[in-house]
Design a protein around this motif. Sequence first.
Motif, PDB file in Angstrom:
ATOM      1  N   THR A 130       0.812  -1.217   0.000  1.00  0.00           N
ATOM      2  CA  THR A 130       0.000   0.000   0.000  1.00  0.00           C
ATOM      3  C   THR A 130       0.844   1.266   0.000  1.00  0.00           C
ATOM      4  N   GLY A 131       2.121   1.152  -0.354  1.00  0.00           N
ATOM      5  CA  GLY A 131       2.917   2.335  -0.604  1.00  0.00           C
ATOM      6  C   GLY A 131       3.428   3.023   0.641  1.00  0.00           C
ATOM      7  N   VAL A 132       3.868   4.253   0.471  1.00  0.00           N
ATOM      8  CA  VAL A 132       4.557   4.985   1.537  1.00  0.00           C
ATOM      9  C   VAL A 132       3.926   6.355   1.791  1.00  0.00           C
ATOM     10  N   ASP A 133       2.618   6.490   1.515  1.00  0.00           N
ATOM     11  CA  ASP A 133       1.901   7.741   1.733  1.00  0.00           C
ATOM     12  C   ASP A 133       1.659   7.923   3.232  1.00  0.00           C
ATOM     13  N   TRP A 138      -5.246   6.236   0.582  1.00  0.00           N
ATOM     14  CA  TRP A 138      -5.891   5.128  -0.107  1.00  0.00           C
ATOM     15  C   TRP A 138      -7.002   4.488   0.709  1.00  0.00           C
ATOM     16  N   ARG A 139      -7.073   4.754   2.016  1.00  0.00           N
ATOM     17  CA  ARG A 139      -7.951   3.982   2.892  1.00  0.00           C
ATOM     18  C   ARG A 139      -9.443   4.207   2.625  1.00  0.00           C
ATOM     19  N   ASP A 140      -9.842   5.436   2.288  1.00  0.00           N
ATOM     20  CA  ASP A 140     -11.261   5.687   2.022  1.00  0.00           C
ATOM     21  C   ASP A 140     -11.739   4.878   0.820  1.00  0.00           C
ATOM     22  N   ALA A 141     -10.941   4.877  -0.237  1.00  0.00           N
ATOM     23  CA  ALA A 141     -11.301   4.084  -1.414  1.00  0.00           C
ATOM     24  C   ALA A 141     -11.317   2.599  -1.083  1.00  0.00           C
ATOM     25  N   PHE A 142     -10.378   2.167  -0.266  1.00  0.00           N
ATOM     26  CA  PHE A 142     -10.340   0.760   0.146  1.00  0.00           C
ATOM     27  C   PHE A 142     -11.630   0.368   0.857  1.00  0.00           C
ATOM     28  N   HIS A 143     -12.082   1.164   1.796  1.00  0.00           N
ATOM     29  CA  HIS A 143     -13.296   0.817   2.552  1.00  0.00           C
ATOM     30  C   HIS A 143     -14.529   0.791   1.650  1.00  0.00           C
TER      31      HIS A 143
END
Length: 292
Positions: A130-133, A138-143
């Motif tokens: 999941t990268g280094v942000d 990315w978490r909102d899109a993931f959920h």
Amino acid sequence: MPEAPSYLAIMGAHVLADDGCRLWTAVAGDGPPLLLCHGGPGLWDYFDGVAELLGGFVRSIRWDQRGCGRSERRGPYTVDRFVGDVDAVRRHFGAERVNLLGHSWGAMLALRYALAHPSRVGSLIYVSGTGVDPDLTWRDAFHRNLTHGIGADAARWRELDERERTPEEDREHAILQWQADFVDPVTARGHAERLGTPWLGINYTCARAINAESRRFLRDHDVPALCRALTTPTLIVDGAHDIRPRWAVDSLERSLPDVKRVTLAGAGHIPWAEDPAGFREVVAKFVTQVAS
């Protein structure tokens, strides 16, 4: 009866970490050593399929992270401790340098090991990370994708998610969630069931501690700058339909000086399960080229 191929001859054993913690391991195959870091955190090794796929090309070294699966149920649960455990497994099997393959959370663990010990890593294979942000954008899109992927089972999953669960319900909750990690809804439940068999119990204490520390590390360090100094040859492998958006890994790709990236079109978060031939081809080619 014909003799089984050597890559199916798996040896199970325990390795002692430098603090005495017993870590379950299994070794199979012939070729350059490939140490596999499973995801979670709090789960156990599920790389039996990868070991079979790559058995003719690598010597796969699998292990359960401390406190998880068949390893001893003890901490401390810190990333530095887990990095030390990777090194203990490497030393035990006599590998001066290893190729590292990490999946999901294990991709970050493999990256952290490579940053700490670059001279001990021949190559890094970063799968479905999941990268280094530092902001975890990315978490909102993931959920959103997770709820959509669970589909008709979302109400049952939410009901289980919001209360204490028996061990049987905990497995059911995980299987319902893991279904979303696969592309084809017809086969997703079967893939998820295989991930959860045998069921070895999720270590949520470990998961909470490691996730919290990992978030702090991304916030408190310029990880892209650290990656720019990492000359280890790296292969990033994505499944195009991973519910964790793949753009999360873009900044990592831009930061690494020696990197290749391959996206498998028909796969989700567990790419070797849905495109075994494609996964085998890209990983075997990369490891072979690095070793030559």
